[in-house]
Scaffold this motif. Structure first.
Motif, PDB file in Angstrom:
ATOM      1  N   LEU A 167      33.937  47.115  55.500  1.00 27.33           N
ATOM      2  CA  LEU A 167      34.571  45.852  55.121  1.00 27.33           C
ATOM      3  C   LEU A 167      36.059  46.081  54.967  1.00 27.33           C
ATOM      4  O   LEU A 167      36.500  47.014  54.290  1.00 27.33           O
ATOM      5  CB  LEU A 167      33.975  45.325  53.811  1.00 27.33           C
ATOM      6  CG  LEU A 167      32.442  45.215  53.763  1.00 27.33           C
ATOM      7  CD1 LEU A 167      31.981  44.821  52.368  1.00 27.33           C
ATOM      8  CD2 LEU A 167      31.955  44.205  54.787  1.00 27.33           C
ATOM      9  N   ASP A 168      36.849  45.189  55.583  1.00 24.49           N
ATOM     10  CA  ASP A 168      38.301  45.300  55.539  1.00 24.49           C
ATOM     11  C   ASP A 168      38.846  44.238  54.588  1.00 24.49           C
ATOM     12  O   ASP A 168      38.889  43.054  54.927  1.00 24.49           O
ATOM     13  CB  ASP A 168      38.888  45.116  56.942  1.00 24.49           C
ATOM     14  CG  ASP A 168      40.400  45.347  56.961  1.00 24.49           C
ATOM     15  OD1 ASP A 168      40.935  45.791  55.927  1.00 24.49           O
ATOM     16  OD2 ASP A 168      41.017  45.083  58.004  1.00 24.49           O
ATOM     17  N   ASP A 169      39.249  44.693  53.370  1.00 23.62           N
ATOM     18  CA  ASP A 169      39.855  43.830  52.353  1.00 23.62           C
ATOM     19  C   ASP A 169      39.043  42.564  52.152  1.00 23.62           C
ATOM     20  O   ASP A 169      39.530  41.444  52.364  1.00 23.62           O
ATOM     21  CB  ASP A 169      41.290  43.492  52.752  1.00 23.62           C
ATOM     22  CG  ASP A 169      42.128  43.138  51.512  1.00 23.62           C
ATOM     23  OD1 ASP A 169      41.588  43.213  50.391  1.00 23.62           O
ATOM     24  OD2 ASP A 169      43.307  42.794  51.690  1.00 23.62           O
ATOM     25  N   PRO A 170      37.763  42.673  51.713  1.00 26.54           N
ATOM     26  CA  PRO A 170      36.889  41.494  51.636  1.00 26.54           C
ATOM     27  C   PRO A 170      37.068  40.661  50.371  1.00 26.54           C
ATOM     28  O   PRO A 170      36.417  39.629  50.246  1.00 26.54           O
ATOM     29  CB  PRO A 170      35.493  42.125  51.672  1.00 26.54           C
ATOM     30  CG  PRO A 170      35.670  43.436  50.986  1.00 26.54           C
ATOM     31  CD  PRO A 170      37.064  43.911  51.319  1.00 26.54           C
ATOM     32  N   VAL A 171      37.896  41.099  49.407  1.00 24.06           N
ATOM     33  CA  VAL A 171      37.951  40.427  48.096  1.00 24.06           C
ATOM     34  C   VAL A 171      39.147  39.488  48.019  1.00 24.06           C
ATOM     35  O   VAL A 171      39.756  39.314  46.968  1.00 24.06           O
ATOM     36  CB  VAL A 171      38.007  41.476  46.971  1.00 24.06           C
ATOM     37  CG1 VAL A 171      36.703  42.223  46.901  1.00 24.06           C
ATOM     38  CG2 VAL A 171      39.168  42.446  47.200  1.00 24.06           C
ATOM     39  N   GLN A 172      39.515  38.876  49.125  1.00 24.68           N
ATOM     40  CA  GLN A 172      40.628  37.928  49.107  1.00 24.68           C
ATOM     41  C   GLN A 172      40.262  36.699  48.285  1.00 24.68           C
ATOM     42  O   GLN A 172      39.196  36.123  48.455  1.00 24.68           O
ATOM     43  CB  GLN A 172      40.960  37.514  50.548  1.00 24.68           C
ATOM     44  CG  GLN A 172      41.263  38.692  51.460  1.00 24.68           C
ATOM     45  CD  GLN A 172      41.329  38.271  52.919  1.00 24.68           C
ATOM     46  OE1 GLN A 172      41.493  37.110  53.211  1.00 24.68           O
ATOM     47  NE2 GLN A 172      41.200  39.235  53.812  1.00 24.68           N
ATOM     48  N   SER A 173      41.179  36.309  47.398  1.00 22.84           N
ATOM     49  CA  SER A 173      41.036  35.093  46.560  1.00 22.84           C
ATOM     50  C   SER A 173      39.876  35.192  45.587  1.00 22.84           C
ATOM     51  O   SER A 173      39.366  34.166  45.131  1.00 22.84           O
ATOM     52  CB  SER A 173      40.862  33.844  47.442  1.00 22.84           C
ATOM     53  OG  SER A 173      41.926  33.725  48.348  1.00 22.84           O
ATOM     54  N   MET A 174      39.395  36.413  45.264  1.00 21.33           N
ATOM     55  CA  MET A 174      38.312  36.563  44.288  1.00 21.33           C
ATOM     56  C   MET A 174      38.902  36.796  42.899  1.00 21.33           C
ATOM     57  O   MET A 174      39.910  37.512  42.746  1.00 21.33           O
ATOM     58  CB  MET A 174      37.404  37.746  44.656  1.00 21.33           C
ATOM     59  CG  MET A 174      36.455  37.488  45.787  1.00 21.33           C
ATOM     60  SD  MET A 174      35.275  38.862  45.948  1.00 21.33           S
ATOM     61  CE  MET A 174      34.359  38.330  47.368  1.00 21.33           C
ATOM     62  N   ASP A 175      38.237  36.217  41.897  1.00 24.60           N
ATOM     63  CA  ASP A 175      38.660  36.495  40.522  1.00 24.60           C
ATOM     64  C   ASP A 175      37.927  37.725  40.010  1.00 24.60           C
ATOM     65  O   ASP A 175      37.165  38.373  40.738  1.00 24.60           O
ATOM     66  CB  ASP A 175      38.408  35.278  39.627  1.00 24.60           C
ATOM     67  CG  ASP A 175      36.944  34.844  39.639  1.00 24.60           C
ATOM     68  OD1 ASP A 175      36.089  35.653  40.053  1.00 24.60           O
ATOM     69  OD2 ASP A 175      36.640  33.701  39.250  1.00 24.60           O
ATOM     70  N   ASP A 176      38.169  38.061  38.740  1.00 28.86           N
ATOM     71  CA  ASP A 176      37.608  39.296  38.184  1.00 28.86           C
ATOM     72  C   ASP A 176      36.086  39.279  38.170  1.00 28.86           C
ATOM     73  O   ASP A 176      35.433  40.300  38.425  1.00 28.86           O
ATOM     74  CB  ASP A 176      38.128  39.499  36.746  1.00 28.86           C
ATOM     75  CG  ASP A 176      39.623  39.750  36.730  1.00 28.86           C
ATOM     76  OD1 ASP A 176      40.172  39.968  37.836  1.00 28.86           O
ATOM     77  OD2 ASP A 176      40.234  39.716  35.654  1.00 28.86           O
ATOM     78  N   VAL A 177      35.481  38.099  37.899  1.00 29.30           N
ATOM     79  CA  VAL A 177      34.020  38.032  37.847  1.00 29.30           C
ATOM     80  C   VAL A 177      33.425  38.322  39.221  1.00 29.30           C
ATOM     81  O   VAL A 177      32.475  39.090  39.365  1.00 29.30           O
ATOM     82  CB  VAL A 177      33.580  36.647  37.314  1.00 29.30           C
ATOM     83  CG1 VAL A 177      32.054  36.520  37.361  1.00 29.30           C
ATOM     84  CG2 VAL A 177      34.079  36.435  35.887  1.00 29.30           C
ATOM     85  N   HIS A 178      33.998  37.679  40.246  1.00 33.92           N
ATOM     86  CA  HIS A 178      33.517  37.912  41.597  1.00 33.92           C
ATOM     87  C   HIS A 178      33.652  39.372  41.981  1.00 33.92           C
ATOM     88  O   HIS A 178      32.754  39.966  42.603  1.00 33.92           O
ATOM     89  CB  HIS A 178      34.297  37.039  42.591  1.00 33.92           C
ATOM     90  CG  HIS A 178      33.974  35.591  42.493  1.00 33.92           C
ATOM     91  ND1 HIS A 178      34.433  34.792  41.459  1.00 33.92           N
ATOM     92  CD2 HIS A 178      33.236  34.765  43.293  1.00 33.92           C
ATOM     93  CE1 HIS A 178      34.012  33.560  41.639  1.00 33.92           C
ATOM     94  NE2 HIS A 178      33.267  33.506  42.744  1.00 33.92           N
ATOM     95  N   ILE A 179      34.772  39.985  41.606  1.00 33.44           N
ATOM     96  CA  ILE A 179      35.000  41.375  41.985  1.00 33.44           C
ATOM     97  C   ILE A 179      34.010  42.294  41.286  1.00 33.44           C
ATOM     98  O   ILE A 179      33.474  43.242  41.869  1.00 33.44           O
ATOM     99  CB  ILE A 179      36.453  41.765  41.664  1.00 33.44           C
ATOM    100  CG1 ILE A 179      37.412  40.997  42.580  1.00 33.44           C
ATOM    101  CG2 ILE A 179      36.669  43.273  41.817  1.00 33.44           C
ATOM    102  CD1 ILE A 179      38.867  41.182  42.220  1.00 33.44           C
TER     103      ILE A 179
END
Length: 912
Positions: free
Chosen positions: A824-836
């Protein structure tokens, strides 16, 4: 996020493994989150591999997730432990079998990567990859995406994300400041290693070793998620349509194992339209055409047969009428044709008619004799005319006969091979024609003889001049040396060896015998010899031309000598030419006399012939009267009466014979017509039999063609029924699997990462045949109700990114594991702390429970530190590699790897 990462690192340094969870949990915006100490305890227990009550788990994947589901456990491990599902996915028997077959590829591990001058990577870097989790970090432009793309290039020979953006991307793969590059990816399966390699040049990439087509396709679609593809994933599947080649259709086929059903349905599809059946089924169109042809042929044959039958009936009726007219009492039918034919062939009428014909022929001959004899005068007029003509010709003969004889004798003496006629007029014409022809030929021969004499003298003079010229050339050639050219060439070569007055040949001093320098003397000799050689060549060519002229003149002189006459013959020819005009003039002057004689002679001959003819006619008329009387009595009539003229007698006899002939001709005509009818009936019967045989044979073919089409139509009906059943089964499978399988695992993953989002993305399958199946992307509310809009309209930017990411992972988990890698290439775009946080737990579950080698790249430093803490080894068989990319002083790329292994918490154990 920065505070969470900082506190996690502090807790890590102090050795408090559970403290790193508290920082993230404390920042969760969810008001229903459990207390911090509960979160720390659960995470500490997970790291030790124990639950709150001391039970040992397989990994750290089981935890309580707050959100809309309250305290419901939605972990993948508990779902798998509670049934035959893993993350909501049922494992089919065929997937398990394929898993056992592909164990070799499933257990393969990415070991290392060597990249040289690839895209933004300048120079050479070595990146170890032999860990269950590989975490890549680097600032923007450091080469993270290039590092992951190099893995795709080595394995598949292509870079899918770049190919979508630019078809000519291959020319941009090599680093701009380099002339060549290389990518080598090494994999390991136990002790066996294998390299995948691509070479880079300024024109593109050349794959040396890569995966097979199926595995390369699986890697691109199910194992590697480029950064550029993440935001487009939902749109790709939303706009893909239902074509057989679309990504969604290909996924459905592979997911559900519908290859055989699809092949069966595609193979039977042409049966729905008979036009397609005609095109695809060998023999169908030919059978239809053959049936139509035979149907038309049978109809034509039956029509023709009915015509033949009617023709036979008509001919039999006419034959019965003929027999009645002829007085034949015999039954007429097809069975009695032989007897009827024998009666019709009776020769009595034919013999009577032949006799009558002979009688008519004899009467005609008698009539011609009478007509030739003419009237009954005695011929005294013809005798008087004959006497007068004889006297006139005798007087002309006495006066001019001698001249005619003299002319004949002179012409025949001059023209030996000529025989002239006796008639004066014919004699005149023949003599003039032959004399004029002879005069023309003699004059021509005399003129040609004189021309030959003159040309012979001129040719001899020309030959004498040419021979004199040849002798002069021979004399001059004799004076010239034939070796002048060779000697000149030798002397010219010697000039290069002359450096002073010493002769290079005899070694004497030339100044003693000559006043000019030796070199000048040699050059003079060379020029003289060269001129002599050139003159010799010119004389040789000239002598050849002169010799050709002499030979031509000799041949001409010989030809003239062969054809010219001698002097005596020429003199005789001249005398003959002089004599002929005088004789022609003399004969031409007697033309009127000779023509008169010819006319008188012709009149005398004609008069004598008339006298002879008149005498013969009188004799013939007397004989013809007797003959006619005898003929009349022979046919049963009276002879010529006294005073009855020839015309009256002939008319009476012709009327009698004509009446008899009419009766016999009518009877013979009836017999011939009867024979023609019999032949026609027999021919028609034969045609009827042939037609019956053909109808029987063609009807058998027609029945076979009709039966074949009936059997084929039954097979087509069965095929359409099977296709309908396949369509029904396939529709049911697709609806069940989309609704009960893919949507469920996607829902579980999305809810896991976004527990506070009320709308959940899903695929909707319309109630229609799979032939027109068009799955659509929708959103469903957790509390039920009607479906919402598309994910792009209902989800926020962060949750839309989460939906795309979870869809990719769901697709990866929903099919058999061909390759055990998830990159996965930088999949956490626009995620908040809970999502991460939930995403980190999901990655750990994928690595631990599902046997995936996870490789993830991020650019945010705090996120990198946090994921490094979250994904650090918690069990002895866990492993973590971090790769940090940066630039050196010369802007060369640098890769710094760091390996993390499991380390037991001795401090906590000692405290316990």
């Amino acid at each position: 996020m920065p505070r969470a990462a900082g506190r996690g690192r502090a807790a890590r340094r102090s050795g408090n493994a559970g403290g790193r969870k508290c920082c993230i949990a404390a920042r969760r915006p969810n008001p229903s989150a459990p207390p911090a100490h509960l979160t720390r305890r659960s995470r500490r227990d997970n790291r030790r591999g124990r639950s709150g009550d001391g039970a040992v788990h397989k990994g750290a994947a089981c935890r309580h997730e707050p959100g809309a589901s309250g305290g419901r456990d939605v972990g993948l491990e508990r779902r798998r432990a509670g049934g035959d599902r893993c993350g909501g996915v049922r494992y089919h028997a065929n997937a398990a079998a394929r898993y056992r077959r592909d164990t070799a590829m499933n257990d393969i591990l990415l070991k290392s990567l060597d990249v040289t001058n690839f895209r933004s990577i300048r120079g050479h870097i070595h990146a170890p990859l032999d860990a269950k989790v590989v975490l890549v970090h680097g600032e923007n432009g450091a080469g993270k995406t290039s590092l992951l793309s190099s893995i795709e290039l080595a394995l598949t020979g292509r870079v899918q994300s770049l190919e979508r953006a630019d078809q000519g991307y291959a020319r941009q793969l090599l680093h701009r400041s380099s002339i060549k590059g290389k990518v080598v990816l090494r994999t390991a399966l136990g002790a066996t290693e294998r390299d995948y390699e691509s070479l880079l040049t300024d024109v593109g990439a050349h794959s040396v070793a890569a995966l097979g087509a199926e595995q390369a396709k699986f890697f691109r679609e199910r194992s590697f998620l480029p950064q550029s593809l993440l935001g487009q994933l939902l749109q790709i599947y939303q706009d893909a349509g239902s074509e057989a080649s679309s990504p969604l259709s290909q996924f459905v086929g592979k997911l559900l194992g519908l290859d055989r059903l699809d092949a069966l349905e595609a193979g039977l599809k042409p049966l729905a339209d008979v036009r397609n059946v005609r095109k695809t089924v060998d023999g169908w169109l030919a059978a239809e055409n053959e049936k139509s042809r035979l149907d038309r042929l049978l109809s034509d044959q039956r029509t023709a047969r009915n015509g033949v039958v009617q023709q036979i009936a008509t001919a039999l009726n006419e034959l019965r009428t003929l027999c009645i007219e002829l007085g034949l009492t015999i039954e007429v039918s097809e069975e009695t044709l032989d007897a009827v034919e024998a009666a019709l062939n009776d020769a009595s009428d034919t013999k009577s008619f032949d006799t009558l014909t002979d009688q008519q022929r004899r009467l005609g001959a008698i009539q011609r004799e009478i007509s030739a004899a003419g009237s009954t005068n005695d011929g005294s007029g013809e005798n008087t005319a004959a006497d007068e003509a004889s006297e006139s010709y005798a007087r002309w003969e006495a006066e001019h006969g001698g001249k005619a004889s003299d002319i004949r004798a002179r012409v025949e003496a001059l023209l030996v091979d000529v025989s002239l006629p006796s008639d004066p007029e014919q004699l005149l014409d023949a003599a003039l024609a032959r004399l004029r022809t002879e005069h023309k030929h003699a004059s021509g021969r005399a003129d040609q003889a004189r021309t030959d004499f003159e040309r012979e003298v001129a040719a001899q003079s020309e030959r004498d001049v040419a021979q004199l010229q040849r002798d002069t050339i021979d004399q001059e050639v004799g004076r010239l040396s034939s070796t002048a050219g060779s000697l000149g060439s030798v002397l010219a070569e010697l000039t290069s060896f002359i450096t002073d007055e010493t002769c290079p040949v005899c070694d004497r001093d030339f100044s003693e015998v000559g006043k000019v320098p030796l070199s000048e003397h040699v050059h003079h000799k060379v020029r003289t010899l060269s001129a002599s050689a050139e003159r010799l060549l010119v004389l040789g060519r000239t002598r050849g031309e002169v010799q050709v002229t002499i030979e031509r003149l000799n041949r001409e002189i010989e030809a003239i000598a062969a054809r010219k006459p001698d002097a005596e013959a020429l003199a005789a020819l001249d005398r003959r030419v002089a004599l002929l005009p005088a004789l022609i003039s003399e004969v031409d002057g007697l033309g009127e006399v000779f023509r008169e004689g010819g006319q008188l002679r012709a009149a005398d001959v004609a008069a004598r012939r008339l006298v002879s003819t008149a005498q013969s006619r009188n004799v013939a008329l007397s004989a013809a009267r007797e003959t006619l009387s005898d003929f009349a009595r022979s046919i049963g009539a009276e002879g010529l009466a006294e005073g009855e003229t020839f015309s009256a007698g002939m008319a009476r006899l012709e009327a009698l014979l004509s009446a008899q002939s009419t009766v016999l001709e009518n009877r013979l005509s009836l017999r011939r017509r009867g024979g023609d009818h019999i032949a026609g009936i027999r021919s028609a019967a034969a045609r009827r039999k042939v037609s019956d045989d053909r109808i029987t044979e063609d009807f058998a073919f027609f029945q076979r063609a009709e039966e074949a089409l009936e059997r084929a139509q039954k097979l087509r009906d069965q095929g359409n029924a099977i296709r309908s059943a396949v369509d029904t089964v396939r529709s049911a499978i697709i609806r069940r699997e989309f609704n009960d399988r893919l949507n469920r695992v996607w829902r579980d993953l999305f809810v896991r990462l976004a527990p506070g989002e009320p709308f959940v993305p899903a695929f909707r399958i319309p109630d229609a045949s799979t032939q027109k199946l068009q799955p659509a992307l929708i959103t469903e509310h957790r509390d039920g109700g009607s479906a919402g809009g598309t994910p792009g309209a209902m989800l926020s930017s962060g949750n839309l990114n989460t939906a795309a990411l979870t869809l990719f992972i769901a697709l990866h988990l929903a099919v058999p594991k061909d390759l055990p890698w998830l990159i996965l290439d930088d999949p956490v775009q626009s995620m908040d702390d809970v999502h991460i946080a939930h995403f980190a737990a999901l990655l750990r579950t994928l690595s631990k429970e599902h046997g995936r080698q996870v490789m993830i790249a991020v650019h945010d430093r705090q996120l990198f530190e946090y994921l490094k803490l979250e994904l650090s080894p918690a069990f002895p068989d866990d492993s973590l590699l971090t790769l940090e990319l940066s630039r050196g002083p010369r802007r060369d790329s640098i890769c710094v790897p760091r390996r993390f292994a499991f380390k037991e918490e001795t401090a906590l154990l000692g405290a316990a």
